[in-house]
Each structure stands twice: as C-alpha cells, then as structure tokens.
Enzyme design. Sequence first.
Site, short mmCIF file in Angstrom:
data_model
loop_
_atom_site.label_atom_id
_atom_site.label_comp_id
_atom_site.label_asym_id
_atom_site.label_seq_id
_atom_site.Cartn_x
_atom_site.Cartn_y
_atom_site.Cartn_z
N TYR A 101 1.44 -44.50 -52.98
CA TYR A 101 0.20 -44.83 -53.69
C TYR A 101 -0.79 -45.30 -52.65
CZ TYR A 101 -3.17 -47.23 -56.67
OH TYR A 101 -4.33 -47.62 -57.30
N GLU A 186 -8.61 -42.90 -55.42
CA GLU A 186 -7.18 -43.14 -55.57
C GLU A 186 -6.40 -41.84 -55.45
OE1 GLU A 186 -5.25 -45.75 -58.83
OE2 GLU A 186 -4.99 -43.67 -59.54
#
Length: 369
Positions: A101, A186
């Site tokens: 992530y 993201e």
Amino acid sequence: MKLFEYMGKQILAAYGIRTPRGKMVVSPDEAAAVARELGGEVVVKSQILSGKRGKGGGIKFAGSPEEAAQAAAQILGTQVQGYTVEMLLVEEKLDIDSEFYVAITIDGAARKPVLIASTRGGMDIEEVPEEDIVKQHIDVNYGIQPYLAREISRRLNLSGSIYKEFNALLPRLYQIFREKDAELVEINPLVVSGESLIAADAKVTIDDEALFRQKDIPYVEERTEAERKAHALGLSYVQLDGNIAVMANGAGITMGTLDIIQHYGGAPANFLDAGGGTGKEATAKALEILLSTNPKVILINIFGGITRCDDVASALVQVKKEIGIPVPVVIRLVGTNEEIGVRILKENGFEAYRVMHEAAAKAVELARD
C-alpha cells in the site's frame, strides 16, 4: 474531485509508473476484443467512484474472450456500491508475488503532505495495524529527495531490485501529487510481479478549488444516482458503505445518528438530512430514495420542530401503501404533533421510539439478522 481508476492509471503511466496493460470498454463485445488483444487471462473491473468493488460484485476474472464478454454483460448496468456501472476496465491478469500500500495525502493537523506506506497491501489502510504502517511527512520545499525515499524503503524492509524500484517510484508519486493539485494519490495494491512493481489499482482525488489549473483532466460527476435524485429534491444526501439507511431532520442530528449507529457496531448506508421543514411529499420521496439503495434496515430519527411528526408518519404510510417497504423500519419520533404521528404509525404496524439510543440499537440488531 475523484477520478475513475482508468483515469488515475493514465496519470501514473504518464509519470513513468508501471500499470497493467488494458483498455476502458462499454460493451461485452469490446471486452472480448480487448481480452483477445491481451492474449490471456484478464480482469474485468467496474469503473465507479467507490472502493470495495470486489465485495459488491464489480470485479470478475476471465480466462478467455468469451468469458470476458460474459463477465462484462454481468457487471454492466448493475448497481455496485450505489453506482450504476456504465463502463469497465479490462486488464491483463497479473502474477502477484506480494502487495504493498502506498499513498500521499494531506495531514490537516500537521498542514503537510504525508506519505503512508505498508507491506500489507490489498487491505483498507484503516484495517492495517499501526505497527505495520510507515508514515512520513513531506516538506513541500524539498519534496521526496533520494535519501528520504531510501529511508522509507528501509523502514519497509525492502531489498534488491524492488528496493531500487520503490525508491524511484516515490518521487514520481509526489510529483503527481504536486503537479495535479491532488488531495490523494493512492496505489492499493502496488504489486510485486517478478522483478517489477506494478500499480494494480489507482485512486486519485483532485482538489476542487484547483480544477481551473487542471485543464487536461475531464470533469467527473461524483454523485450516485441516489445522490442526484436527492439533490434534485433539495436534500443533503451522501452515499456511504453501510447497510442501515438513515433519514433525520437537520445536519447535527443526522451526524449524531451516524455516530450512534457506529457506537453500537453498525454501519450507516448514507447521510440524509431531510431538513427542518420537509413536507409529506418530499419526505415520501426521500424514503423512496433510501429504498432504492437496498439497505437491510431504515432508521428514521425525527425531532419535530418545524417538521411535523404526523407528516413524517403519513409519508411513511404512503410509501408503504404505494410501493411497499421490504425492509424493517425503526423510527424515533419526538416533537410537534408527536402523539398524532405515533398513533398513525401504530395503526399501520410501525413501532415508534422516543429515545435515540434505543432506536439505533434496535436498527443495528436488525441489520445483523
């Protein structure tokens, strides 16, 4: 302004970040053609402005062009997380060794950009233990310099070619963040496939106030169908990810209702402020909007001032008679014409609560059944 996944990946690719091969399509035939062009297994992904698409049936795998067409036909036109799917991204299926992530967003308290990274990719970052997350504030005067990228990679225990690739990726991610006036960039997951890092998903949000500078980014309408209907009625409505639909009268009481649902372990499906003086017809329309999102329970929390309790009760009865209400309804009703409203509800098979905590607890209990 949120961007669709395919748009975010186009931006990532323009800055030298690897993304899977794929194309956006709007029909099963186009999906089959792209799968044929990619020559192998593919992923068919709904393009909506929401997460958790897989859980909502918005992502399917296909092993052939025929299966890709079938998957596209199954997804197109369906409701996923409150959005109607009108387009798809068909991509090559990746061989995934591990997942990361990584994101850059704004830390409002620190008034600085913050980089967030974890080796626990593929999960909502809120679900990842704090000890498995690396957070690093970024000085806007310097950005992400090579030494800072190396430090972050070391804190993630990266090594070899992936260490080098990650070091090269972080400054590019920050460059996107600055140059595109982003509030969020993201990648989740950022996958390790062989010796390469590939952005398997992308979420980019642009600051609305800076859109005048971003002429190359098309405007994206963010409202769901339910949000558009509510806006047309002059109601404040925001789609959320839970299963308890909420209607209250006033922004404060609506926020309080959402909080108390979560306090009891439930998940609100929306924010709907019906306003302080909404009449019977508008209330009925608001209830129809809630029903269109297919909740498990509806929780109505009314403190009657200008809004009359008997109008709310009559609207609920009207909706029940005209279109039916297939889910449980929990009502807290206090204020102007309360006794009349409660009597109308009881005559039509509804129970009314006076205490908000009791109503919220009951709604959460019913949502679990």
